[in-house]
Design a protein around this motif. Sequence first.
Motif, PDB file in Angstrom:
ATOM      1  N   GLY A   1      -5.652  13.233   6.875  1.00  0.00           N
ATOM      2  CA  GLY A   1      -5.420  14.647   7.146  1.00  0.00           C
ATOM      3  C   GLY A   1      -5.718  15.524   5.940  1.00  0.00           C
ATOM      4  N   MET A   2      -5.383  15.034   4.746  1.00  0.00           N
ATOM      5  CA  MET A   2      -5.682  15.780   3.519  1.00  0.00           C
ATOM      6  C   MET A   2      -7.177  16.017   3.365  1.00  0.00           C
ATOM      7  SD  MET A   2      -3.170  13.862   0.807  1.00  0.00           S
ATOM      8  CE  MET A   2      -1.404  13.694   1.117  1.00  0.00           C
ATOM      9  N   ILE A   3      -7.961  14.990   3.696  1.00  0.00           N
ATOM     10  CA  ILE A   3      -9.415  15.090   3.580  1.00  0.00           C
ATOM     11  C   ILE A   3      -9.947  16.185   4.503  1.00  0.00           C
ATOM     12  CG2 ILE A   3     -11.598  13.878   3.949  1.00  0.00           C
ATOM     13  CD1 ILE A   3     -10.088  11.255   3.288  1.00  0.00           C
ATOM     14  N   PHE A   4      -9.520  16.148   5.766  1.00  0.00           N
ATOM     15  CA  PHE A   4     -10.011  17.142   6.730  1.00  0.00           C
ATOM     16  C   PHE A   4      -9.527  18.543   6.388  1.00  0.00           C
ATOM     17  CE2 PHE A   4     -10.681  13.366   9.426  1.00  0.00           C
ATOM     18  CZ  PHE A   4     -11.966  13.639   9.884  1.00  0.00           C
ATOM     19  N   LYS A   5      -8.293  18.653   5.917  1.00  0.00           N
ATOM     20  CA  LYS A   5      -7.761  19.967   5.548  1.00  0.00           C
ATOM     21  C   LYS A   5      -8.587  20.588   4.420  1.00  0.00           C
ATOM     22  CE  LYS A   5      -3.632  22.306   3.806  1.00  0.00           C
ATOM     23  NZ  LYS A   5      -2.236  22.163   3.323  1.00  0.00           N
TER      24      LYS A   5
ATOM     25  N   PHE B   1      -5.148  -4.651  10.025  1.00  0.00           N
ATOM     26  CA  PHE B   1      -4.463  -3.736  10.933  1.00  0.00           C
ATOM     27  C   PHE B   1      -3.829  -4.453  12.133  1.00  0.00           C
ATOM     28  CE2 PHE B   1      -7.365  -0.646   8.811  1.00  0.00           C
ATOM     29  CZ  PHE B   1      -6.369   0.130   8.236  1.00  0.00           C
ATOM     30  N   PRO B   2      -4.517  -5.408  12.777  1.00  0.00           N
ATOM     31  CA  PRO B   2      -3.833  -6.176  13.831  1.00  0.00           C
ATOM     32  C   PRO B   2      -2.630  -6.954  13.294  1.00  0.00           C
ATOM     33  CG  PRO B   2      -6.205  -6.464  14.001  1.00  0.00           C
ATOM     34  CD  PRO B   2      -5.950  -5.751  12.711  1.00  0.00           C
ATOM     35  N   ALA B   3      -2.727  -7.456  12.059  1.00  0.00           N
ATOM     36  CA  ALA B   3      -1.600  -8.186  11.464  1.00  0.00           C
ATOM     37  C   ALA B   3      -0.390  -7.276  11.299  1.00  0.00           C
ATOM     38  CB  ALA B   3      -2.011  -8.773  10.119  1.00  0.00           C
ATOM     39  N   VAL B   4      -0.620  -6.058  10.814  1.00  0.00           N
ATOM     40  CA  VAL B   4       0.478  -5.094  10.671  1.00  0.00           C
ATOM     41  C   VAL B   4       1.093  -4.805  12.033  1.00  0.00           C
ATOM     42  CG1 VAL B   4       1.087  -2.729  10.008  1.00  0.00           C
ATOM     43  CG2 VAL B   4      -0.487  -4.051   8.591  1.00  0.00           C
ATOM     44  N   PHE B   5       0.252  -4.689  13.062  1.00  0.00           N
ATOM     45  CA  PHE B   5       0.748  -4.413  14.415  1.00  0.00           C
ATOM     46  C   PHE B   5       1.657  -5.530  14.916  1.00  0.00           C
ATOM     47  CE2 PHE B   5       0.211  -5.091  19.003  1.00  0.00           C
ATOM     48  CZ  PHE B   5       0.779  -3.918  19.482  1.00  0.00           C
ATOM     49  N   TYR B   6       1.209  -6.769  14.817  1.00  0.00           N
ATOM     50  CA  TYR B   6       2.004  -7.881  15.344  1.00  0.00           C
ATOM     51  C   TYR B   6       3.282  -8.107  14.541  1.00  0.00           C
ATOM     52  CZ  TYR B   6      -1.805  -9.235  18.478  1.00  0.00           C
ATOM     53  OH  TYR B   6      -2.744  -9.253  19.462  1.00  0.00           O
ATOM     54  N   PHE B   7       3.231  -7.961  13.231  1.00  0.00           N
ATOM     55  CA  PHE B   7       4.401  -8.229  12.403  1.00  0.00           C
ATOM     56  C   PHE B   7       5.395  -7.067  12.385  1.00  0.00           C
ATOM     57  CE2 PHE B   7       1.482 -11.259  10.036  1.00  0.00           C
ATOM     58  CZ  PHE B   7       2.079 -12.394  10.574  1.00  0.00           C
ATOM     59  N   CYS B   8       4.928  -5.856  12.679  1.00  0.00           N
ATOM     60  CA  CYS B   8       5.809  -4.683  12.611  1.00  0.00           C
ATOM     61  C   CYS B   8       6.065  -4.035  13.971  1.00  0.00           C
ATOM     62  CB  CYS B   8       5.221  -3.638  11.657  1.00  0.00           C
ATOM     63  SG  CYS B   8       5.118  -4.212   9.949  1.00  0.00           S
ATOM     64  N   GLY B   9       5.336  -4.466  14.992  1.00  0.00           N
ATOM     65  CA  GLY B   9       5.571  -3.936  16.326  1.00  0.00           C
ATOM     66  C   GLY B   9       5.116  -2.494  16.480  1.00  0.00           C
ATOM     67  N   TYR B  10       5.436  -1.906  17.653  1.00  0.00           N
ATOM     68  CA  TYR B  10       4.996  -0.546  17.949  1.00  0.00           C
ATOM     69  C   TYR B  10       5.562   0.458  16.942  1.00  0.00           C
ATOM     70  CZ  TYR B  10       3.609  -2.393  22.539  1.00  0.00           C
ATOM     71  OH  TYR B  10       3.030  -3.114  23.558  1.00  0.00           O
ATOM     72  N   ILE B  11       6.835   0.332  16.621  1.00  0.00           N
ATOM     73  CA  ILE B  11       7.477   1.309  15.736  1.00  0.00           C
ATOM     74  C   ILE B  11       6.944   1.196  14.311  1.00  0.00           C
ATOM     75  CG2 ILE B  11       9.666   1.994  14.675  1.00  0.00           C
ATOM     76  CD1 ILE B  11      11.057   1.244  17.278  1.00  0.00           C
ATOM     77  N   GLY B  12       6.934  -0.015  13.773  1.00  0.00           N
ATOM     78  CA  GLY B  12       6.461  -0.207  12.412  1.00  0.00           C
ATOM     79  C   GLY B  12       4.998   0.161  12.246  1.00  0.00           C
ATOM     80  N   PHE B  13       4.168  -0.233  13.212  1.00  0.00           N
ATOM     81  CA  PHE B  13       2.736   0.071  13.133  1.00  0.00           C
ATOM     82  C   PHE B  13       2.501   1.574  13.197  1.00  0.00           C
ATOM     83  CE2 PHE B  13      -1.521   0.505  15.111  1.00  0.00           C
ATOM     84  CZ  PHE B  13      -2.268  -0.144  14.144  1.00  0.00           C
ATOM     85  N   THR B  14       3.254   2.272  14.055  1.00  0.00           N
ATOM     86  CA  THR B  14       3.120   3.729  14.161  1.00  0.00           C
ATOM     87  C   THR B  14       3.484   4.404  12.843  1.00  0.00           C
ATOM     88  OG1 THR B  14       3.626   3.675  16.533  1.00  0.00           O
ATOM     89  CG2 THR B  14       3.906   5.780  15.402  1.00  0.00           C
ATOM     90  N   LEU B  15       4.600   3.983  12.239  1.00  0.00           N
ATOM     91  CA  LEU B  15       5.005   4.549  10.949  1.00  0.00           C
ATOM     92  C   LEU B  15       3.955   4.289   9.874  1.00  0.00           C
ATOM     93  CD1 LEU B  15       8.784   3.528  10.953  1.00  0.00           C
ATOM     94  CD2 LEU B  15       7.875   5.845  11.191  1.00  0.00           C
TER      95      LEU B  15
ATOM     96  N   MET C   1       0.704   3.717  10.265  1.00  0.00           N
ATOM     97  CA  MET C   1      -0.515   4.481  10.503  1.00  0.00           C
ATOM     98  C   MET C   1      -0.305   5.971  10.241  1.00  0.00           C
ATOM     99  SD  MET C   1      -2.644   2.162  11.007  1.00  0.00           S
ATOM    100  CE  MET C   1      -4.076   3.180  11.361  1.00  0.00           C
ATOM    101  N   LEU C   2       0.923   6.466  10.483  1.00  0.00           N
ATOM    102  CA  LEU C   2       1.206   7.867  10.173  1.00  0.00           C
ATOM    103  C   LEU C   2       1.113   8.112   8.672  1.00  0.00           C
ATOM    104  CD1 LEU C   2       4.188   8.698  12.577  1.00  0.00           C
ATOM    105  CD2 LEU C   2       1.889   9.690  12.625  1.00  0.00           C
ATOM    106  N   PHE C   3       1.604   7.148   7.885  1.00  0.00           N
ATOM    107  CA  PHE C   3       1.500   7.276   6.429  1.00  0.00           C
ATOM    108  C   PHE C   3       0.036   7.305   6.007  1.00  0.00           C
ATOM    109  CE2 PHE C   3       1.264   5.624   2.109  1.00  0.00           C
ATOM    110  CZ  PHE C   3       2.239   6.359   1.460  1.00  0.00           C
TER     111      PHE C   3
ATOM    112  N   PHE D   1       0.817  -1.216   0.000  1.00  0.00           N
ATOM    113  CA  PHE D   1       0.000   0.000   0.000  1.00  0.00           C
ATOM    114  C   PHE D   1       0.851   1.266   0.000  1.00  0.00           C
ATOM    115  CE2 PHE D   1      -2.003   3.409   2.491  1.00  0.00           C
ATOM    116  CZ  PHE D   1      -3.000   3.765   1.594  1.00  0.00           C
ATOM    117  N   PRO D   2       1.797   1.426   0.922  1.00  0.00           N
ATOM    118  CA  PRO D   2       2.605   2.657   0.877  1.00  0.00           C
ATOM    119  C   PRO D   2       3.395   2.822  -0.419  1.00  0.00           C
ATOM    120  CG  PRO D   2       2.882   1.542   2.989  1.00  0.00           C
ATOM    121  CD  PRO D   2       2.135   0.607   2.098  1.00  0.00           C
ATOM    122  N   ILE D   3       3.966   1.728  -0.941  1.00  0.00           N
ATOM    123  CA  ILE D   3       4.764   1.822  -2.169  1.00  0.00           C
ATOM    124  C   ILE D   3       3.882   2.225  -3.349  1.00  0.00           C
ATOM    125  CG2 ILE D   3       6.097   0.500  -3.853  1.00  0.00           C
ATOM    126  CD1 ILE D   3       7.185  -1.159  -1.509  1.00  0.00           C
TER     127      ILE D   3
END
Length: 532
Positions: free
Chosen positions: A436-440, A412-426, A428-430, A110-112
């Motif tokens: 954020g674009m929608i609300f802006k 989303f839980p799969a991303v959390f378990y496989f990527c941990g706190y740091i990976g999941f945070t990154l 979700m920020l993406f 998805f990000p790529i």
Amino acid sequence: MKKMYQTMKEAIVGKLPWIVGAIIVIQPLLDVLSYFLGEMGSNSLSTAMRFLLLMAVALLGFLVSDRKRVYFLFYGVMGLFWVAHMANCYRIGYQSMVADTANFLRIMNFPIFALSFVTFFKKGKGLGKSVCAAFAINLGEIILFTALPWLTGHPVYTYDTLYLGVMGWFGVANAQSAIIVLVAPLSLFFSWKSGKYPLFLLSLVLSFGLMFVTGTKFTFYSIFIVAGAFIFLFALNFQKKSLRYVLPLLAVLVLVVTFRQYAPMQQRESQSAYALSNYQQRVEESLKNTGADQEELEAIKEELEQSGSGGGSAVGDEVRLQRLRDSLMGVYTDPEVYGPVFENLYERFGVYNVMDAYDYTSEPSILSDSRVRKSMYAKLMWEEKDFVTHLFGFEYSDMIYNGSNYDLENDFPAVFYFCGYIGFTLYMLFLALFVGMIFKAFFQDVSAAWREQQGKGRRLPVRGLCSFGGGVKRFLTMEMGAVGMTFLLAAIAAQISGNVLRRPNVTVYFAIAAAYLCDLTILKRRSKKTSL
């Protein structure tokens, strides 16, 4: 050399609408190829083709981008995280780096894709039209590849063992149901935008008809979401002139409600309810054999909760807990009840740990649910890991035991378990960037409507309401509504249905919707300001 590169870049940019359209249109063809290869024993060829497509899109995005530092930053962060994840997996004992890397690449689809598609929208002209036309073509392809096996006398069912649901030459029912839903909004928008009313009616019948007969909960209930949203969009944008489009949509809703009992989804729900009632009888018999009943179990659990919050006797708690375990032991371990279902979990984690993860429930709807079972497996696996693994996630092979795959279906839980706190945070920020674009953009439209109210002498509450209403009308064009619907449905599917973020054939639709939203909320608005 620089001149040659610039010439090549300009040539690619000029062909971007065709390139993006082709990327979308080939998706059902790749799905069908994957289905037949799977039937022959291995779909590794189609998997490799999808990986090459991902790499090609990533490279193309980098080549045509004017802001290559963004790509260096993105892939730099992605690479650093993956190195840290692998280093930790080596520390605790890597089982399969290959399987883990493949899973990580699926997560990063998805990000790529989204980053490259945003670049394509920024550089290319007329990409929106190309995307909508490609989605409409995909709807036709899906209808064709769904109908052919049935017309040739070799039906493919959504639920093979139950002989329910209409599915074509597509390998994963959950993934295909998500695709069917994601293709619908932009297909309907394209047919409406064409100005050909019969084409709109045909698109409506095909989209909602396919969603009805597919048989999953997601496709069935999405009928109400998509139809209801389009009714609102037509009424908002065209008021009384919207009736010729609103009435067919209302007719769809009436027909779906009227014939709900014939829907494959409803028939599957009825069969599931019957199976659960059988399990309920077995659970009650098992509890009866231990001299317990549901009311007593609930009373014991309530006493344990009250004791835990009020500092009760530890000895008394042990007695109550043991009574609870003894009463439920038959439910969880007897061959006639749930013993065979949880056999692997008992062997891996222990009976008492499994009971505790399930909060000592005896509810068949929970104990029979394979999604819940996979979630509990992941939860128990997570609890075994140390702090560093919690930061970077555990490897894919941890979710496989005795040949059984407990990989989570919900994304989303799969991303959390496989990527941990740091990976999941990154991650979700993406994703949050697009939200954020929608609300802006929405607040910009509300602000513009507020400025229009100046000088009209209205009181502040009235002016606020008028500004909000005017902002909604400015923001929710037919195009924005269709694209936003696709984006929102993809996010919902990722959580409640799954097989979205880690299925390249589904992820591509989500990524395109995200990039299209970026174009409507940021890129086009910025272009208008520049031209003024």
